[in-house]
Design a protein around this motif. Structure first.
Motif, PDB file in Angstrom:
ATOM      1  N   VAL A  26       0.852  -1.190   0.000  1.00  0.00           N
ATOM      2  CA  VAL A  26       0.000   0.000   0.000  1.00  0.00           C
ATOM      3  C   VAL A  26       0.886   1.238   0.000  1.00  0.00           C
ATOM      4  O   VAL A  26       1.433   1.618   1.044  1.00  0.00           O
ATOM      5  CB  VAL A  26      -0.940   0.018   1.223  1.00  0.00           C
ATOM      6  N   PRO A  27       1.081   1.886  -1.159  1.00  0.00           N
ATOM      7  CA  PRO A  27       1.891   3.114  -1.190  1.00  0.00           C
ATOM      8  C   PRO A  27       1.137   4.262  -0.520  1.00  0.00           C
ATOM      9  O   PRO A  27      -0.072   4.435  -0.727  1.00  0.00           O
ATOM     10  CB  PRO A  27       2.106   3.368  -2.683  1.00  0.00           C
ATOM     11  N   MET A  28       1.871   5.048   0.293  1.00  0.00           N
ATOM     12  CA  MET A  28       1.238   6.124   1.066  1.00  0.00           C
ATOM     13  C   MET A  28       2.157   7.346   1.086  1.00  0.00           C
ATOM     14  O   MET A  28       3.354   7.257   0.758  1.00  0.00           O
ATOM     15  CB  MET A  28       0.951   5.673   2.510  1.00  0.00           C
ATOM     16  N   ARG A  29       1.589   8.465   1.511  1.00  0.00           N
ATOM     17  CA  ARG A  29       2.361   9.698   1.718  1.00  0.00           C
ATOM     18  C   ARG A  29       2.038  10.234   3.113  1.00  0.00           C
ATOM     19  O   ARG A  29       0.868  10.387   3.462  1.00  0.00           O
ATOM     20  CB  ARG A  29       2.001  10.751   0.668  1.00  0.00           C
ATOM     21  N   VAL A  30       3.071  10.507   3.907  1.00  0.00           N
ATOM     22  CA  VAL A  30       2.871  11.037   5.253  1.00  0.00           C
ATOM     23  C   VAL A  30       2.578  12.529   5.162  1.00  0.00           C
ATOM     24  O   VAL A  30       3.384  13.305   4.658  1.00  0.00           O
ATOM     25  CB  VAL A  30       4.108  10.779   6.138  1.00  0.00           C
ATOM     26  N   ASP A  31       1.393  12.927   5.658  1.00  0.00           N
ATOM     27  CA  ASP A  31       1.009  14.343   5.656  1.00  0.00           C
ATOM     28  C   ASP A  31       1.368  15.044   6.964  1.00  0.00           C
ATOM     29  O   ASP A  31       1.651  16.246   6.982  1.00  0.00           O
ATOM     30  CB  ASP A  31      -0.502  14.482   5.415  1.00  0.00           C
ATOM     31  N   LEU A  32       1.332  14.311   8.073  1.00  0.00           N
ATOM     32  CA  LEU A  32       1.573  14.920   9.382  1.00  0.00           C
ATOM     33  C   LEU A  32       2.191  13.875  10.304  1.00  0.00           C
ATOM     34  O   LEU A  32       1.771  12.716  10.321  1.00  0.00           O
ATOM     35  CB  LEU A  32       0.257  15.428   9.984  1.00  0.00           C
ATOM     36  N   LEU A  33       3.169  14.313  11.084  1.00  0.00           N
ATOM     37  CA  LEU A  33       3.822  13.426  12.049  1.00  0.00           C
ATOM     38  C   LEU A  33       4.017  14.210  13.345  1.00  0.00           C
ATOM     39  O   LEU A  33       4.505  15.344  13.330  1.00  0.00           O
ATOM     40  CB  LEU A  33       5.161  12.931  11.504  1.00  0.00           C
ATOM     41  N   VAL A  34       3.612  13.595  14.464  1.00  0.00           N
ATOM     42  CA  VAL A  34       3.667  14.264  15.767  1.00  0.00           C
ATOM     43  C   VAL A  34       4.346  13.340  16.767  1.00  0.00           C
ATOM     44  O   VAL A  34       4.069  12.135  16.808  1.00  0.00           O
ATOM     45  CB  VAL A  34       2.253  14.629  16.269  1.00  0.00           C
ATOM     46  N   ASN A  83      -6.384  19.754   6.914  1.00  0.00           N
ATOM     47  CA  ASN A  83      -7.591  19.022   7.280  1.00  0.00           C
ATOM     48  C   ASN A  83      -7.345  18.013   8.396  1.00  0.00           C
ATOM     49  O   ASN A  83      -8.243  17.256   8.766  1.00  0.00           O
ATOM     50  CB  ASN A  83      -8.155  18.285   6.055  1.00  0.00           C
ATOM     51  N   HIS A  84      -6.120  17.984   8.933  1.00  0.00           N
ATOM     52  CA  HIS A  84      -5.768  16.964   9.921  1.00  0.00           C
ATOM     53  C   HIS A  84      -5.740  17.557  11.323  1.00  0.00           C
ATOM     54  O   HIS A  84      -5.383  18.718  11.521  1.00  0.00           O
ATOM     55  CB  HIS A  84      -4.402  16.346   9.599  1.00  0.00           C
ATOM     56  N   ARG A  85      -6.085  16.699  12.278  1.00  0.00           N
ATOM     57  CA  ARG A  85      -6.043  17.066  13.691  1.00  0.00           C
ATOM     58  C   ARG A  85      -5.605  15.833  14.481  1.00  0.00           C
ATOM     59  O   ARG A  85      -6.252  14.787  14.424  1.00  0.00           O
ATOM     60  CB  ARG A  85      -7.426  17.545  14.148  1.00  0.00           C
ATOM     61  N   VAL A  86      -4.525  15.976  15.219  1.00  0.00           N
ATOM     62  CA  VAL A  86      -3.950  14.852  15.963  1.00  0.00           C
ATOM     63  C   VAL A  86      -3.823  15.242  17.429  1.00  0.00           C
ATOM     64  O   VAL A  86      -3.441  16.373  17.753  1.00  0.00           O
ATOM     65  CB  VAL A  86      -2.562  14.464  15.396  1.00  0.00           C
ATOM     66  N   GLN A  87      -4.135  14.291  18.304  1.00  0.00           N
ATOM     67  CA  GLN A  87      -3.981  14.511  19.743  1.00  0.00           C
ATOM     68  C   GLN A  87      -2.947  13.539  20.300  1.00  0.00           C
ATOM     69  O   GLN A  87      -2.989  12.347  20.006  1.00  0.00           O
ATOM     70  CB  GLN A  87      -5.319  14.314  20.465  1.00  0.00           C
ATOM     71  N   GLN A  88      -2.070  14.076  21.113  1.00  0.00           N
ATOM     72  CA  GLN A  88      -1.110  13.254  21.827  1.00  0.00           C
ATOM     73  C   GLN A  88      -1.414  13.351  23.318  1.00  0.00           C
ATOM     74  O   GLN A  88      -1.587  14.438  23.870  1.00  0.00           O
ATOM     75  CB  GLN A  88       0.327  13.727  21.564  1.00  0.00           C
ATOM     76  N   ILE A  89      -1.470  12.177  23.978  1.00  0.00           N
ATOM     77  CA  ILE A  89      -1.854  12.100  25.380  1.00  0.00           C
ATOM     78  C   ILE A  89      -0.607  11.956  26.249  1.00  0.00           C
ATOM     79  O   ILE A  89       0.221  11.073  26.019  1.00  0.00           O
ATOM     80  CB  ILE A  89      -2.802  10.914  25.636  1.00  0.00           C
ATOM     81  N   LEU A  90      -0.479  12.826  27.259  1.00  0.00           N
ATOM     82  CA  LEU A  90       0.622  12.755  28.213  1.00  0.00           C
ATOM     83  C   LEU A  90       0.039  12.773  29.626  1.00  0.00           C
ATOM     84  O   LEU A  90      -0.752  13.658  29.953  1.00  0.00           O
ATOM     85  CB  LEU A  90       1.599  13.921  28.043  1.00  0.00           C
ATOM     86  N   GLN A  91       0.411  11.787  30.429  1.00  0.00           N
ATOM     87  CA  GLN A  91      -0.125  11.671  31.782  1.00  0.00           C
ATOM     88  C   GLN A  91       0.856  12.247  32.801  1.00  0.00           C
ATOM     89  O   GLN A  91       2.058  11.977  32.741  1.00  0.00           O
ATOM     90  CB  GLN A  91      -0.399  10.200  32.135  1.00  0.00           C
ATOM     91  N   LEU A  92       0.323  13.038  33.723  1.00  0.00           N
ATOM     92  CA  LEU A  92       1.130  13.568  34.824  1.00  0.00           C
ATOM     93  C   LEU A  92       0.520  13.096  36.136  1.00  0.00           C
ATOM     94  O   LEU A  92      -0.655  13.328  36.401  1.00  0.00           O
ATOM     95  CB  LEU A  92       1.181  15.099  34.786  1.00  0.00           C
TER      96      LEU A  92
END
Length: 404
Positions: free
Chosen positions: A160-168, A253-262
């Protein structure tokens, strides 16, 4: 040192070693393909519940720009097999250098634990989540060819060829801190268009956006070409800072959430005392700890107490959110002439690897009375010595005045 007009060989070797050690390791940019074993996770709503089915696939991050010491031997490019044993997601990464790329490249050689999961979102869009100790990575990639049925991609064993649009990336995924400490949470985003990063705190079912208006909070933003770095620093931690911190990254058009616990971990302050009235009672105070769960037990001369049962107070919560509790033990007094009983309070808490153990002696009434009498005698001796010293000083001052 010289030998016959020449430098000693050992000194030459030492100088050469210092020169090599002091020389800066050249940092260059080079491209590499990173192959990661992944699980293809699909939501499964069968059997009346919600769960995930997983199948083994491979994720290839292709053409990744690595910043570091370039290997002596050129790394081979990944060559997709004609008949793959599993589905391969071949994702081209046309982004600025990734700060963690070298770590991903050598993760198998280092034996580091890694988790990778990829799932379809909508249309041709897929999301991959990569987790390492102290590092979490999210990848948004779009398939370059139409995919009729994303649920069957893993079964088809295709490329499956793909293109990375966003990396967090974010670090650390989970962190512990004590009261008054300082903690730092990091979030980095790479994208082809303008990237916006915001921080939110989720706690007790409610959330709010964080802002530097709080004097204890600093949010630093650093913008580079196609890369955004956001650092959240919290000073003078308190109990109310505990919760889920969300780094929200939006671009196009992208929205990414990263979860960090304290998590807040404050060890208890433990003290022990003995009172004789109305009954001989040993009291163990456990103060200013967080979170709530704490275990208090008793030992008598090194063995668990079985002849009496402790009475435990209710938990008290202080204005700073920490807790306190007391444990009381009514104990018999040793017979005259018997050795003292040694009572040990053992306190365990999640903030500590080993329990706190603090002890006190319970003496017989005869021994206790004798010790008290000794203390009274010493107290009176100190008072008398103090009076004599005062009288002597006054007498000395009068003698000096007479001689002047």
């Amino acid at each position: 040192m010289k030998t016959n007009g020449h430098l000693h060989p050992g000194l030459i070797l030492t100088l050469n070693s210092l020169l090599v050690w002091g020389a800066a390791v050249p940092q260059t940019q080079y491209t590499a393909d990173i192959v990661l074993p992944c699980d293809y996770a699909l939501l499964d709503s069968s059997m009346g519940g919600l769960g995930f089915t997983r199948q083994r696939v491979a994720l290839v991050l292709q053409n990744v720009t690595v910043m570091g010491e370039e290997p002596a031997d050129a790394l081979p490019d990944y060559q997709p097999p004609e008949s793959p044993e599993m589905t391969v997601f071949l994702a081209t990464v046309d982004l600025a250098p990734l700060s963690f790329a070298e770590r991903l490249l050598h993760v198998e050689c280092e034996g580091e634990q890694i988790e990778c999961e990829i799932s379809p979102l909508y249309s041709q869009l897929f999301a991959a989540h990569i987790r390492l100790p102290e590092l979490s990575i999210a990848v948004m990639a779009k398939a370059m060819l139409p995919i009729e049925n994303p649920d069957e991609v893993a079964n088809e064993k295709i490329i499956v060829p793909m293109r990375v649009d966003l990396l967090v990336s974010s670090s650390p995924p989970s962190q512990k801190g004590s009261l008054a400490d300082e903690v730092t949470l990091n979030c980095q985003a790479w994208g082809g268009t303008e990237v916006n990063v915001n921080w939110h705190l989720q706690k007790d079912g409610a959330g709010h956006r964080l802002s530097p208006e709080d004097s204890r909070i600093t949010i630093q933003q650093e913008t580079q070409e196609r890369k955004e770095t956001s650092t959240l620093t919290i000073r003078r931690l308190n109990v109310h800072d505990e919760g889920t911190y969300i780094c929200i990254v939006a671009t196009g058009n992208h929205r990414v959430q990263q979860i960090l616990q304290l998590q807040i971990r404050e060890p208890p302050q433990v003290s022990i005392s003995v009172s004789a009235k109305p009954k001989t009672t040993v009291t163990c105070r456990t103060d200013r700890y967080y979170p709530l769960d704490v275990a208090v037990s008793w030992l008598l001369n090194g063995s668990p107490v079985t002849h009496v049962f402790p009475i435990t107070s209710s938990h008290r919560r202080h204005h700073d959110g920490t807790f306190s509790v007391s444990s009381f033990l009514e104990v018999p007094v040793p017979e005259p002439g018997d050795p003292a009983d040694i009572y040990t309070c053992v306190v365990s808490h999640v903030s500590m690897t080993d329990p706190i153990m603090i002890e006190v002696n319970v003496l017989s009434q005869e021994t206790d009375l004798f010790n008290r009498n000794i203390l009274y005698i010493m107290f009176f001796i100190i008072i008398i010595l103090g009076i004599l010293l005062f009288v002597w000083r006054k007498s000395d001052e009068r003698e000096k005045k007479k001689t002047q």
